[in-house]
Design a protein around this motif. Sequence first.
Motif, PDB file in Angstrom:
ATOM      1  N   LEU A  51       0.823  -1.199   0.000  1.00 43.96           N
ATOM      2  CA  LEU A  51       0.000   0.000   0.000  1.00 43.96           C
ATOM      3  C   LEU A  51       0.866   1.261   0.000  1.00 43.96           C
ATOM      4  O   LEU A  51       0.503   2.272  -0.616  1.00 43.96           O
ATOM      5  CB  LEU A  51      -0.934   0.001   1.201  1.00 43.96           C
ATOM      6  N   ARG A  90       0.719   4.257  -2.706  1.00 41.71           N
ATOM      7  CA  ARG A  90       0.489   5.626  -2.264  1.00 41.71           C
ATOM      8  C   ARG A  90       1.572   6.564  -2.773  1.00 41.71           C
ATOM      9  O   ARG A  90       1.317   7.736  -3.057  1.00 41.71           O
ATOM     10  CB  ARG A  90       0.431   5.639  -0.737  1.00 41.71           C
ATOM     11  N   ALA A 140      -5.104   2.293   1.106  1.00 40.19           N
ATOM     12  CA  ALA A 140      -3.741   2.774   0.917  1.00 40.19           C
ATOM     13  C   ALA A 140      -3.513   4.148   1.536  1.00 40.19           C
ATOM     14  O   ALA A 140      -2.378   4.623   1.581  1.00 40.19           O
ATOM     15  CB  ALA A 140      -3.411   2.822  -0.579  1.00 40.19           C
ATOM     16  N   SER A 189      -7.052  -5.293   5.742  1.00 41.44           N
ATOM     17  CA  SER A 189      -6.093  -4.258   6.140  1.00 41.44           C
ATOM     18  C   SER A 189      -6.549  -3.623   7.443  1.00 41.44           C
ATOM     19  O   SER A 189      -7.749  -3.373   7.631  1.00 41.44           O
ATOM     20  CB  SER A 189      -5.990  -3.187   5.048  1.00 41.44           C
ATOM     21  N   ALA A 242      -5.075  -5.062  -5.169  1.00 41.02           N
ATOM     22  CA  ALA A 242      -3.750  -4.550  -5.528  1.00 41.02           C
ATOM     23  C   ALA A 242      -3.020  -5.497  -6.467  1.00 41.02           C
ATOM     24  O   ALA A 242      -2.319  -5.060  -7.387  1.00 41.02           O
ATOM     25  CB  ALA A 242      -2.923  -4.311  -4.266  1.00 41.02           C
TER      26      ALA A 242
END
Length: 391
Positions: free
Chosen positions: A25, A29, A61, A165, A277
């Motif tokens: 992440l 980002r 993220a 997450s 992702a």
Amino acid sequence: MSESQGSARPTTPPRERTTAIRQRLAELRGPTAVPRPLDARALAALAANPGCRRRALLDGAGVDKGALAEALGSPSAAFGQSQFAIARGNTFEARVKSDGGTELLRLLHEHTGGEAPKDAAVPDLAAAGPEGRAARTALALREATAAGGWTLLDHPMLALEVAGSPAYLEPDAVVVAPDGRWTVVEIKSFPMIDAAADPAKVGAAARQAAVYVLALERVAGLLGDTPGPADRVAHSVLLVCPKDFSNLPTASLVDVRKQLSVTRRQLARLTRIEEIADALAPGASFALDRPAPELAETVESVPAAYAPECLAACELAFHCRDRARAVDAVTALGRGLRAELGGLTSVGAVLDAARGRAGDPSDPAVAALRRAAALRAEALEGATVGGAVCR
């Protein structure tokens, strides 16, 4: 089903998996971007639209969606409180919690009964980082429950796993009563006039508070509490607001069982962040310093589920609306209409079905469209007066 026929997901230790997700992440980002925290308001909006993988990934993220919208050349959807409203809210919250939370505890006791509040403990919840604060909060909850008195936890930190997450949430307060019940407190600056507040604002506060209740139940489960999490954590939250047009606090208990059930179910439906992702091209990134065409390509590679309701909850809504309109998607007309149209996903397909140019006549949606078109034509024909049609 045998163990070998179970999930094909590799058994990675939780800590290692969490570290790997965070690294991934961070790459998405951008190396210099500061992550935006995923708060309860954003989680409630995400739970209301669980099919939007784009928002799930961007929020997971910690991407600044407002800055991302501007980098894509779209205006950022304006919502949220003004600086004046934020300052007023902070002042009111400080007044409610002053003197060790005496007034707050009085309001809670007024609505729940039980042992009259006396001096309440206000433990220090300071710790390093959100993980440390969440651990300190869990310890404070355990100690307060065992102590059997009134305890006010001011801005505790709660952890909740969202789409694989971790998310860290900070309610205004949590009160532990002498009987061991944990109650979430939401302090808002909108008024209660004649003991009633704006239903839309109360609904939004209830959806936000339901996320906190869900996170508290997780803490109770991890502590191995008896009674169970659902009995330990109150499903009615204390909503504290200014009374009438004054700055004096008043309160109401809001039952959030419905919102809690919906939020739990919708969050469980979210696709895991690492799966979203992993579907991206190698090297994909939402870093704002990338060229606009490359950034747009990365954003468009993540499926979105736009609906008009997004305009009140997501900074990227105008961008997604433009893309939905560009492909003639019926989602731009609203979730209710989209659900009624079944397999017809574009406005062009809907019009063709209504005019008899396409579609299966046995499809209920197609049949209803053709019936509606026939009724409209009949009505217009009957409204013809002197050669002019009244539309």
